[in-house]
Write a protein that holds these residues in place. Structure first.
Motif, mmCIF file in Angstrom:
data_model
loop_
_atom_site.group_PDB
_atom_site.id
_atom_site.type_symbol
_atom_site.label_atom_id
_atom_site.label_comp_id
_atom_site.label_asym_id
_atom_site.label_seq_id
_atom_site.Cartn_x
_atom_site.Cartn_y
_atom_site.Cartn_z
ATOM 1 N N LEU A 38 2.311 8.627 12.186
ATOM 2 C CA LEU A 38 3.491 7.899 12.641
ATOM 3 C C LEU A 38 4.655 8.265 11.739
ATOM 4 C CD1 LEU A 38 0.882 5.738 12.407
ATOM 5 C CD2 LEU A 38 2.476 4.262 13.600
ATOM 6 N N ARG A 39 5.867 8.188 12.286
ATOM 7 C CA ARG A 39 7.032 8.464 11.452
ATOM 8 C C ARG A 39 8.169 7.521 11.801
ATOM 9 N NH1 ARG A 39 11.494 11.516 13.435
ATOM 10 N NH2 ARG A 39 11.199 12.286 15.564
ATOM 11 N N SER A 40 8.992 7.261 10.789
ATOM 12 C CA SER A 40 10.239 6.525 10.961
ATOM 13 C C SER A 40 11.376 7.455 10.537
ATOM 14 C CB SER A 40 10.222 5.246 10.125
ATOM 15 O OG SER A 40 10.194 5.552 8.744
ATOM 16 N N LYS A 41 12.532 6.902 10.280
ATOM 17 C CA LYS A 41 13.649 7.737 9.840
ATOM 18 C C LYS A 41 13.427 8.282 8.430
ATOM 19 C CE LYS A 41 17.144 5.344 12.613
ATOM 20 N NZ LYS A 41 18.374 4.513 12.584
ATOM 21 N N THR A 42 12.670 7.556 7.632
ATOM 22 C CA THR A 42 12.551 7.908 6.210
ATOM 23 C C THR A 42 11.126 8.166 5.752
ATOM 24 O OG1 THR A 42 12.455 5.562 5.645
ATOM 25 C CG2 THR A 42 14.619 6.622 5.614
ATOM 26 N N HIS A 43 10.108 7.772 6.526
ATOM 27 C CA HIS A 43 8.725 7.875 6.063
ATOM 28 C C HIS A 43 7.816 8.447 7.154
ATOM 29 C CE1 HIS A 43 10.228 5.015 3.046
ATOM 30 N NE2 HIS A 43 9.231 5.440 2.284
ATOM 31 N N PHE A 179 9.271 2.276 15.927
ATOM 32 C CA PHE A 179 8.876 3.000 14.724
ATOM 33 C C PHE A 179 10.062 3.563 13.945
ATOM 34 C CE2 PHE A 179 4.449 4.040 16.597
ATOM 35 C CZ PHE A 179 4.033 2.760 16.286
ATOM 36 N N MET A 180 11.115 3.995 14.635
ATOM 37 C CA MET A 180 12.230 4.637 13.944
ATOM 38 C C MET A 180 12.893 3.695 12.935
ATOM 39 S SD MET A 180 12.496 7.785 14.599
ATOM 40 C CE MET A 180 14.137 8.180 14.061
ATOM 41 N N ASP A 181 12.926 2.416 13.244
ATOM 42 C CA ASP A 181 13.556 1.442 12.354
ATOM 43 C C ASP A 181 12.542 0.664 11.519
ATOM 44 O OD1 ASP A 181 16.117 2.107 13.355
ATOM 45 O OD2 ASP A 181 15.821 0.765 15.071
ATOM 46 N N SER A 182 11.286 1.075 11.557
ATOM 47 C CA SER A 182 10.244 0.348 10.832
ATOM 48 C C SER A 182 10.330 0.635 9.336
ATOM 49 C CB SER A 182 8.855 0.735 11.351
ATOM 50 O OG SER A 182 8.669 0.309 12.673
ATOM 51 N N ARG A 184 8.367 0.953 5.522
ATOM 52 C CA ARG A 184 7.178 1.673 5.065
ATOM 53 C C ARG A 184 5.915 0.848 5.316
ATOM 54 N NH1 ARG A 184 4.205 1.339 0.447
ATOM 55 N NH2 ARG A 184 3.272 3.259 -0.406
ATOM 56 N N ASP A 185 5.931 -0.424 4.939
ATOM 57 C CA ASP A 185 4.745 -1.260 5.094
ATOM 58 C C ASP A 185 4.409 -1.498 6.559
ATOM 59 O OD1 ASP A 185 4.473 -1.412 2.376
ATOM 60 O OD2 ASP A 185 5.485 -3.363 2.181
ATOM 61 N N ASP A 186 5.426 -1.636 7.413
ATOM 62 C CA ASP A 186 5.167 -1.841 8.835
ATOM 63 C C ASP A 186 4.518 -0.603 9.446
ATOM 64 O OD1 ASP A 186 6.173 -4.380 8.796
ATOM 65 O OD2 ASP A 186 8.188 -3.808 9.441
ATOM 66 N N LEU A 187 4.948 0.581 9.025
ATOM 67 C CA LEU A 187 4.325 1.805 9.521
ATOM 68 C C LEU A 187 2.854 1.871 9.122
ATOM 69 C CD1 LEU A 187 6.759 4.854 9.089
ATOM 70 C CD2 LEU A 187 5.970 3.793 11.194
ATOM 71 N N ILE A 188 2.571 1.505 7.877
ATOM 72 C CA ILE A 188 1.187 1.544 7.408
ATOM 73 C C ILE A 188 0.327 0.566 8.205
ATOM 74 C CG2 ILE A 188 -0.314 1.091 5.440
ATOM 75 C CD1 ILE A 188 1.949 2.038 3.622
ATOM 76 N N LYS A 189 0.867 -0.624 8.467
ATOM 77 C CA LYS A 189 0.111 -1.608 9.235
ATOM 78 C C LYS A 189 -0.151 -1.125 10.658
ATOM 79 C CE LYS A 189 1.593 -5.675 6.650
ATOM 80 N NZ LYS A 189 2.311 -6.967 6.671
ATOM 81 N N ASP A 190 0.863 -0.518 11.282
ATOM 82 C CA ASP A 190 0.660 0.024 12.627
ATOM 83 C C ASP A 190 -0.376 1.142 12.618
ATOM 84 O OD1 ASP A 190 2.353 -1.554 14.257
ATOM 85 O OD2 ASP A 190 4.115 -0.505 13.494
ATOM 86 N N ALA A 191 -0.369 1.969 11.575
ATOM 87 C CA ALA A 191 -1.361 3.040 11.468
ATOM 88 C C ALA A 191 -2.766 2.466 11.338
ATOM 89 C CB ALA A 191 -1.039 3.939 10.276
ATOM 90 N N LEU A 192 -2.920 1.412 10.536
ATOM 91 C CA LEU A 192 -4.233 0.803 10.357
ATOM 92 C C LEU A 192 -4.716 0.140 11.645
ATOM 93 C CD1 LEU A 192 -3.794 -0.739 6.799
ATOM 94 C CD2 LEU A 192 -5.306 1.143 7.436
ATOM 95 N N ILE A 193 -3.809 -0.492 12.368
ATOM 96 C CA ILE A 193 -4.201 -1.104 13.640
ATOM 97 C C ILE A 193 -4.622 -0.025 14.634
ATOM 98 C CG2 ILE A 193 -3.376 -2.454 15.610
ATOM 99 C CD1 ILE A 193 -1.556 -3.967 13.678
ATOM 100 N N ALA A 194 -3.903 1.106 14.645
ATOM 101 C CA ALA A 194 -4.276 2.210 15.532
ATOM 102 C C ALA A 194 -5.647 2.765 15.151
ATOM 103 C CB ALA A 194 -3.211 3.306 15.472
ATOM 104 N N VAL A 195 -5.926 2.851 13.848
ATOM 105 C CA VAL A 195 -7.252 3.291 13.410
ATOM 106 C C VAL A 195 -8.313 2.317 13.899
ATOM 107 C CG1 VAL A 195 -8.729 3.631 11.402
ATOM 108 C CG2 VAL A 195 -6.435 4.585 11.418
#
Length: 281
Positions: A38-43, A179-182, A184-195
């Motif tokens: 997953l990616r956002s604007k910065t991570h 995701f673009m405005d998420s 860092r922690d929100d991206l990680i949580k979404d990645a874990l939920i997807a896993v």
């Protein structure tokens, strides 16, 4: 898939215009353990499922550091992924030595795709049986690419590869607009939920997944198991709380609806008694 007379060589075309050896390599990616990006604007966040061959063995490493600004997650043949990650690391070192600047992510992905394409056009070679999710940052921001064994590459906002990845894709498709405005922690949580979506009922634990992060101001690194477990516990508690609140709201709504129906019935009954004849009462 089944054996036929057109799959004995990678350079042999079928009458339908297909290269079966390349398709078999792409099938090997689907058989590998799931990898998610997953990616956002910065991570950029990469996550994968760790699967051991037996309880007595350790799992194969699925996420590799290429440079301080680039990392890769693989699905498929781990040995092929290890070789390609070493090639990517060499390219980054050579570019940094020659130009004294980090290699742009897009340029590295094109070089990797060219290397994979050569294996589809030489009879004495076989295609790489691995798919790579390449995540990194450069002057233009954060990027996430998928490199296919066929030599194709695509840039994604979020993507999942490997076995049972369709469930993760479904979740990402519902959430990708945020995701673009998420953070860092929100991206990680979404990645874990997807896993978790790829585990089909199995409990998500830090011992069966790996998470890595790279950002504009953050070098690529793999999160330790304690941090991952804390994040898993955090989003599962939030999920339970939200579910409990939703159930309470639903119960209150049902009670209100029941009370309203009883009041309406009483009013209708009173009106009927007023309009009725004495014998009917």
């Amino acid at each position: 898939m089944f054996r036929n007379q057109y799959d004995t060589d990678v350079t042999t075309w079928s009458p339908a215009g297909r290269l079966f050896q390349v398709e078999y390599a792409m099938e090997a990616v689907k058989q590998g353990s799931a990898a998610i990006g997953l990616r956002s604007k910065t991570h950029v966040v990469l996550a994968c499922v760790n699967k051991a061959n037996s309880e007595l063995s350790s799992h194969q490493k699925k996420i590799f550091k290429v440079d301080d600004h680039i990392g890769v997650a693989i699905a498929g043949l781990t040995a092929d992924g290890r070789v390609l990650s070493r090639y990517m690391r060499t390219e980054c070192i050579n570019y940094s030595f020659n130009y004294e600047s980090p290699l742009p992510v897009g340029r590295l992905v094109v070089q990797l795709a060219d290397k994979a394409q050569v294996c589809t056009q030489r009879s004495w070679k076989r295609p790489y049986g691995v798919g790579l999710l390449v995540g990194g940052t450069d002057e233009s921001g954060a990027h996430l690419y998928y490199n296919c064994p066929s030599g194709n590459y695509f840039e994604y906002q979020a993507f999942a590869i490997g076995s049972r990845s369709q469930a993760a894709k479904t979740y990402l498709e519902r959430r990708f607009e945020n995701f673009m405005d998420s953070s860092r922690d929100d991206l990680i949580k979404d990645a874990l939920i997807a896993v978790r979506e790829t585990l089909q009922g199995e409990t998500l634990k830090s011992s069966i997944c790996t998470v890595a992060v790279v950002g504009v101001d953050e070098a690529f690194h793999i999160l330790d198991q304690e941090t991952v477990q804390q994040l898993i516990n955090a989003f599962e508690i939030v999920g339970e709380t939200e579910a409990g609140a939703a159930e309470e709201e639903a119960g209150a709504a049902e009670e209100e609806a029941g009370a309203a129906e009883e009041g309406t019935a009483a009013e209708e009954g009173a009106a009927a008694h007023q309009d009725a004849a004495p014998m009917d009462i």
